[in-house]
Write a protein that holds these residues in place. Structure first.
Motif, PDB file in Angstrom:
ATOM      1  N   VAL A 390       0.832  -1.218   0.000  1.00 15.03           N
ATOM      2  CA  VAL A 390       0.000   0.000   0.000  1.00 15.03           C
ATOM      3  C   VAL A 390       0.868   1.270   0.000  1.00 15.03           C
ATOM      4  CG1 VAL A 390      -1.989  -1.095   1.083  1.00 15.03           C
ATOM      5  CG2 VAL A 390      -0.185  -0.134   2.529  1.00 15.03           C
ATOM      6  N   ARG A 393      -0.774   4.428  -1.436  1.00 17.75           N
ATOM      7  CA  ARG A 393      -1.780   5.042  -0.564  1.00 17.75           C
ATOM      8  C   ARG A 393      -1.118   5.769   0.609  1.00 17.75           C
ATOM      9  NH1 ARG A 393      -6.096   0.839   1.221  1.00 17.75           N
ATOM     10  NH2 ARG A 393      -7.127   2.773   1.913  1.00 17.75           N
ATOM     11  N   LYS A 396       0.117   9.115  -0.381  1.00 12.49           N
ATOM     12  CA  LYS A 396      -0.966  10.098  -0.482  1.00 12.49           C
ATOM     13  C   LYS A 396      -1.530  10.493   0.883  1.00 12.49           C
ATOM     14  CE  LYS A 396      -2.423   8.441  -5.043  1.00 12.49           C
ATOM     15  NZ  LYS A 396      -3.513   7.783  -5.824  1.00 12.49           N
ATOM     16  N   LEU A 398      -3.078   8.491   3.123  1.00 19.37           N
ATOM     17  CA  LEU A 398      -4.394   7.904   3.378  1.00 19.37           C
ATOM     18  C   LEU A 398      -4.415   6.907   4.535  1.00 19.37           C
ATOM     19  CD1 LEU A 398      -5.480   7.265  -0.331  1.00 19.37           C
ATOM     20  CD2 LEU A 398      -6.021   9.227   1.135  1.00 19.37           C
TER      21      LEU A 398
END
Length: 536
Positions: A390, A393, A396, A398
């Motif tokens: 991940v 993600r 970003k 998240l």
């Protein structure tokens, strides 16, 4: 607040807040946050210590007492000593050697430049010349080869007193010169070995290079006074990184954080005791700016260079649990021997995986062909399982508030990480059960294959002495049910045992123990994780 010392520490490893520190000769670097009002520096005869009142350790340096004592013995020798130091990246090799060198009169340290595509021998020589000019009176001059470099270094060694000479990340230093080890051997024979009270340390994270070019090189036979490998810190030493506040932190929370950091000092330095394990892990792993977010790529590139991706795929096969070489080769679609075997050895020497060799419970005979490879590095498993998939993600922003309990198969992975911590602290367990290490003939995970005549079984830790077998289950659960008793009893029943062999059982656990387990008196040993963390 200003503090000065008569003789400086090269590196203390503590980071101070709201106070300034000055030294008469060198700046001092601190790495841990310490909430204390006073630090004093004193000079005691030829030894130097920064006395830091942290209640858990006197001089700000944690652990390695046996290794420090051995190094102290070398410093007391009249003749020169050649030493090799190996260990995983971030395990604290350079820091340890700098700490030991405080007891010497002089310390010279040289480090090879990290690998890159355009790295050449001349680039390494230029870096060496620059470091030499900064630490001695030698002018910075062009060096045409390592024989010249070593001869110039030997001429600049202090004329008297004890000297520690560190050649750090030596495999990097040797880049581009196939004859580097030969030049070093010649320099030792003709220059360094003749300097009394000199300790030359060859240090590196690429253990395979040291094994091949130094330890298994006939040219160096009989020349090394000490060969040592730094492993992870013990559990009681890890706990010291929480400082005084550690007494208020639960055992389970400490283990959750250690399931990511293991006993790696550089990772433990990042612990903020004021934040929970989940918050610390989020800061370090699920934050693009966190140290452990990009750590994997960094250490694998620095150690394995162009083979980094190949080695990544090998360790990925071990994330879910130990595998035999046949299982690894099948998953990768590669032949069992040759390059795969060499790669597994490299990963083992680098400190990332362990080779568990099973033994026959009745005879103790080893079965090397049935060896299983275990991902013994907790950080690598956590990263490959939960961070790498991940990364986009995380970049970003998240996943900054990720809760451990929401991670896929977290209970299973946490169990594997806890097992790693126990296996790495076998001596602490033996002390808890009152078993002398000298009596232990075999110890490790055990797998009994199923046959037509015998049922299979898996034991987390099997210890064999001359007359007894010790069968241990290792569990990290919120609640440990009484059904564990029946599970262990069945495993003991399936073991192939010689006549007259005694079997004792034990449970190493973190979690709420069903009162009936204790009341039924089925286990010979109940070892709560807290006892391993405290060593008491």
């Amino acid at each position: 607040m200003s503090i000065s010392c008569l003789k400086p520490s090269v590196y203390l490893g503590h980071e101070m807040c709201t106070m300034s520190i000055s030294c008469l000769k060198y700046p001092v670097t601190f790495r841990h946050q310490i909430d204390i009002p006073l630090i004093s520096c004193q000079k005691f005869a030829t030894n130097f210590r920064h006395q830091i009142d942290m209640s858990t350790h006197e001089d700000g340096y944690i652990g390695r007492m046996d290794e420090r004592e051995e190094f102290r013995r070398l410093l007391g020798k009249r003749t020169a000593s050649l030493v090799t130091c190996q260990g995983r990246r971030r395990i604290g090799k350079s820091r340890f050697l700098a700490e030991c060198a405080q007891e010497a009169d002089h310390f010279l340290s040289f480090m090879g430049l990290p690998p890159r595509e355009d790295m050449t021998r001349q680039v390494q020589l230029d870096a060496f010349a620059d470091q030499l000019s900064k630490q001695t009176k030698a002018p910075k001059v062009p060096l045409d080869g390592w024989p010249t470099a070593f001869q110039l270094l030997a001429s600049q060694l202090p004329a008297s007193g004890t000297v520690v000479l560190l050649l750090d990340e030596i495999s990097w230093m040797a880049a581009g010169d196939a004859d580097f080890a030969g030049h070093l051997k010649t320099a030792w024979d003709t220059h360094f070995s003749k300097r009394q009270r000199l300790v030359v340390v060859l240090c590196g994270s690429v253990s395979s290079w040291i094994e091949e070019n130094i330890l298994n090189n006939t040219g160096f036979v009989g020349r090394c006074s000490w060969q040592f490998r730094l492993g992870p810190l013990s559990l009681p030493e890890c706990v010291q990184f929480w400082g005084k506040r550690g007494t208020r932190i639960s055992t389970a929370e400490k283990l959750r954080l250690l399931s990511v950091t293991g006993g790696v000092p550089r990772y433990l330095e990042e612990i903020n005791p004021a934040r929970t394990a989940e918050q610390n892990i989020a800061d370090l792993c699920f934050n693009a700016a966190g140290m452990l977010f990009s750590e994997f790529d960094s250490i694998f590139h620095d150690i394995f260079t162009r083979k980094a991706e190949t080695y990544r795929e090998i360790v990925r096969t071990l994330v879910a649990g130990p595998r035999s070489v046949d299982q690894i080769s099948t998953e990768l679609g590669r032949a069992r021997g040759g390059s795969l075997s060499a790669s597994l050895t490299d990963l083992e020497l680098a400190g990332f995986i362990a080779r568990d060799i099973p033994f026959e419970p009745e005879t103790g005979r080893s079965r090397p062909r049935d060896a299983r490879f275990r991902l013994s590095d907790n950080y690598l498993r956590f990263y490959l399982k939960y961070v790498d998939p991940v990364k986009a993600r995380i970049t970003k922003g998240l996943l900054k508030n990720t809760a451990l309990e929401t991670l896929d198969a977290w209970d299973t992975i946490m169990g594997l990480q806890f097992e790693n911590l126990v296996h790495a602290n076998l001596d602490l367990l033996l002390a808890q059960i009152g078993l002398d290490r000298k009596l232990v003939l075999n110890a490790g995970p055990y797998v009994q294959k199923q046959t037509l005549r015998r049922k299979g079984c898996q034991i987390d830790l099997l210890i064999r002495t001359r007359r007894s077998l010790y069968v241990f289950e290792i569990k990290f659960r919120k609640r440990l049910a009484v059904s564990l008793v029946d599970e262990v009893r069945e495993k003991v029943k399936r073991l192939k045992l010689p006549k007259g062999q005694s079997v004792r059982t034990g449970l190493i656990y973190c979690g709420e123990l069903d009162p009936e387990i204790d009341g039924r008196d089925d286990f010979d040993f109940l070892v709560p994780a807290e006892k391993l963390l405290t060593g008491k």
